[in-house]
Design a protein around this motif. Sequence first.
Motif, PDB file in Angstrom:
ATOM      1  N   UNK A   1      -8.506  -0.212  -3.857  1.00  0.00           N
ATOM      2  CA  UNK A   1      -7.304   0.588  -4.108  1.00  0.00           C
ATOM      3  C   UNK A   1      -6.986   1.494  -2.928  1.00  0.00           C
ATOM      4  N   UNK A   2      -8.023   2.130  -2.378  1.00  0.00           N
ATOM      5  CA  UNK A   2      -7.756   3.047  -1.259  1.00  0.00           C
ATOM      6  C   UNK A   2      -7.268   2.301  -0.022  1.00  0.00           C
ATOM      7  N   UNK A   3      -7.650   1.055   0.091  1.00  0.00           N
ATOM      8  CA  UNK A   3      -7.186   0.293   1.254  1.00  0.00           C
ATOM      9  C   UNK A   3      -5.869  -0.414   0.972  1.00  0.00           C
ATOM     10  N   UNK A   4      -5.288  -0.106  -0.169  1.00  0.00           N
ATOM     11  CA  UNK A   4      -3.899  -0.493  -0.385  1.00  0.00           C
ATOM     12  C   UNK A   4      -3.672  -1.848  -1.031  1.00  0.00           C
ATOM     13  N   UNK A   5      -4.682  -2.357  -1.761  1.00  0.00           N
ATOM     14  CA  UNK A   5      -4.501  -3.663  -2.405  1.00  0.00           C
ATOM     15  C   UNK A   5      -3.269  -3.659  -3.317  1.00  0.00           C
TER      16      UNK A   5
ATOM     17  N   UNK B   1       0.840  -1.205   0.000  1.00  0.00           N
ATOM     18  CA  UNK B   1       0.000   0.000   0.000  1.00  0.00           C
ATOM     19  C   UNK B   1       0.870   1.248   0.000  1.00  0.00           C
TER      20      UNK B   1
ATOM     21  N   UNK C   1     -12.647   1.041  -6.183  1.00  0.00           N
ATOM     22  CA  UNK C   1     -12.294   2.166  -5.315  1.00  0.00           C
ATOM     23  C   UNK C   1     -11.862   1.746  -3.926  1.00  0.00           C
ATOM     24  N   UNK C   2     -12.684   0.955  -3.268  1.00  0.00           N
ATOM     25  CA  UNK C   2     -12.356   0.579  -1.892  1.00  0.00           C
ATOM     26  C   UNK C   2     -11.044  -0.204  -1.847  1.00  0.00           C
TER      27      UNK C   2
ATOM     28  N   UNK D   1     -11.916   8.841  -6.099  1.00  0.00           N
ATOM     29  CA  UNK D   1     -10.739   7.997  -6.259  1.00  0.00           C
ATOM     30  C   UNK D   1     -10.620   7.719  -7.744  1.00  0.00           C
TER      31      UNK D   1
END
Lengths: 149, 776
Positions: free
Chosen positions: B19-23, A33, B16-17, A93
């Motif tokens: 990617x934002x959580x760092x997958x 991440x 979206x979720x 996003x």
Amino acid sequence: MKLKLNINNKFYNTNIDGDESLLDILRKIGFKSVKKGCDTGTCGVCSVLIDGKPTLSCQFLAARAKDVKITTVEGLGKQADEIVDLIVSEGADQCGYCGPSLVLTTYAMKKELKNPTVEKINHYLTGNLCRCSGYEGQLRGIKKYMGVK
Amino acid sequence: MMKFKEVNHSIPKVDGRGLLKGASAYTDDLAVDSALIIKLLRSPYAFAKIKTIDTKKALKIEGIECILTYKDVPRIPITRAGQGYPEPSPKDKFILDNYVRYVGDEVAIVAGTTEKVVDDAIKLIEVDYEVLEPVLDFEKAEGNKSVIHPEKEIYSMFPLGLDAKNNIACSYMDTMIVGDVEKTLSECDYVVSERYYTHAQQQTAMEPHTSTAYIDVQERLNIITSTQNPYHTRRIIGEALGKPLRDIRVIKPRIGGGFGAKQQVHNDLFTAIVTLKTGKPSKCFYTRKEVNESTFTRHQMRIDIQLGADKDGNLHAFDMHILSNTGAYGEHSLTTFMVAGSKLLPMYNKAEALRFEGKVVYTNKCSAGAYRGYGAIQANFAVESAMCELAAKLKMDPVELRLKNCIGEGESSPVFSVMGEGGEGIAQVMESCKLDYCIERGRKLIKWNKKYPSKQITPNKIRSVGTAIAMQGSGIPLLDMGAAVLKLNDDGFFNLLVGATDLGTGSDTVLSQIAAEAIGVPVDRIVITSSDTDTTPYDVGAYASSTTFVSGNAARKAGLNMRAKLIEEAARALHVVHKDDVIFEDCTFKIKDSNESITLKELSEGLYYKFGADMKQLIASGSNTSPKSPPPFMAGFVEIELDIETGKIDILDYVAVVDCGTTINPNLAKIQVEGGILQGIGMAMYEDVIYSKDGKMLTNNFMKYKIPTRKDVKKITVEFAESYDPAGPYGAKSVGEIGIDTPLAAIANAIYNAVGVRIRSVPLTPEKILNAIKNK
Ligand code: FES
Ligand code: FES
């Protein structure tokens, strides 16, 4: 040199070179991440929390990290959800590359900022560059999280 | 307004979720730990010939697996531009060459087990250069005694006007002429004849260009890469390496932004060749310095404009002559240049005399390539500035001048058929065009009538407004093709396989919505995969504002085909004679006037487990290409505050009213426009690629190359016109580029409205503004 790191409240033993950045080590251990966007401390996508404070991991020597608590977005677990949901519900996003570090920094900002305003938010997050979104959509989501009208 | 169930809704992005959580999702996240690290030895000179190169010492370093110089790679001329085929860019690039043509050009490819050993090895490579006189000023390139491409092998696949001995990558003359420009101009009451300059700009996607390669169990070359166009990438790599495409697989994972930067092959060439030579996995992750110095920038242009109008403000003549700088190699040279004409001339279709021509030259600078706006933004600055200059001569409100002359619904322009992208175009009639509405609405939102032209706020500060309008296209007619495949699974959900490439644009989400609408199921029944040359169908890729329109129509067709198949199978399962008696809603098939029904889930189970001889896999596909490319339109209005002491401008509000047809996902469309506007503001105000006297790029990091931060945005206001294009999927046109075009001219025009000075070169820096005020 051998190093024991506290990442997201778990301990990791690893081998590092003296001049290796925390960014490179975190990615090597598997915390993907944490992104690399410039490697010179100018884009913000490598941000992690060190003892709760947003820090550019590309500018932080891994060797200096032995007695600190490192948090990446993986470590926020459910606490990330509110921020994430507010940003995605604005469609803010896009490529997502700036996303994990933005979520982390926003999380730290909420803990730190007393009486947040739009100006304070933008100031706190200036170092988190985003080339896709135009910032407005992210701000719409983050304002909700921070309770700013 | 039409009502839809799935499209025209702002659902969150499907990725979206995650990617934002760092997958782990981007190329570098997916590279195996054992991948050899690749770095490049790069040229310190703007132009030089390699006399000798010796890698012996470097090869001795432990951990170094391979070092390649021009002697070790196939000498096949290619273009790195990922666009149509035959390619409209000159084939003027080798993987490595014995000439280096800009500071940062590749000299040797070095691969080893760690970054350290590779860095050490690079220092030990001995190169003896014959330093040549570089061509750094694009206005002096043509006919210069320094010839940048003296090699014999370069060629173009069709006539582009390539004239390498004169440093001309391509030219376009004596073709786009309608009416008699000189005569018409001489008859006009008012003529504006001015020269404008636009500079190079960096795309600066946050994810640096990355590629990783490995050999799979079928002994084929697999490349995971941050590309906007996997199919073009596969074709170009096959060509460069002389390999059949059967032996190459290109996978596009998540992409951390592109904006055109990843519409060229980049380090894929190096990972491919290293992995082929060593048999080992490899990866190459560019530094920001490499991204800036050694990938691609926007084409720098010099634009000469002549506009002629009668005293009532009717435009009669429109003439544009452009000199464009493609840098060291000619990627996208002809096409960006032609877009400068084809996206501007038709916008003022009332003019009867039209001409567009010019040349694209080589220089010893970083290659120019694709970047959002792609020629249109450069020309927009010139044309939309000139329109305001014309309005000033006419003493007319510039908004009125535009309303009087801009293209309207049901109208056309001869330009569409004369010039396309790289060749002839295709006639177009505007089936949807709400440009007049966009202008009117924008004027209201910015409160033009109150604020135009300007207002003194304090002794130093003046507030003013400015405007510019723009049009783009929706893909390239009859050249762009996209396809989609839908596969029904047990449990009643679908895989949607597309070659279209989401690089942050949201196309995975938008295409899922379109397919869901067409099948008639909720979007959560769709699981999308994009894109992989082995498993997803062909698509040109993400460029030219094509995805929503071109690939979107493919997803729609695949969805409609799937729906027909489902109904046929449901009819069989329900023993219905006439398919028309089957109603499909709420994921259930019912029979008209009967209580019998079967759910989608039950049908899928039957097809895969229970229907005996009738068991089968349901797969449907759709491909799309179109003779139409309906343009999205936009009116941009800006309010600025100018400090006459310092020359500094603040953007107080940027209003955009956009006609992109139906917005498939209004939130995502809005962000596309907002992001585009801010990139445009960056280019307008401070982003600039600057070189030293000997051709070294000085702006090679984010310290020196400033892009907008959160603090630079005060307010961006985006609205969409109600619009429906019959050719688009559910009325949609594309929206990826239109946002970026207007800020340059709108801000320049606002400066004029504030202090009466006209700045004809971007960026519009405080120094230029102060100087202009001083020399007024
Ligand atoms: S990678 Fe850009 S600030 Fe660390
Ligand atoms: S979403 Fe792409 S950089 Fe922020």
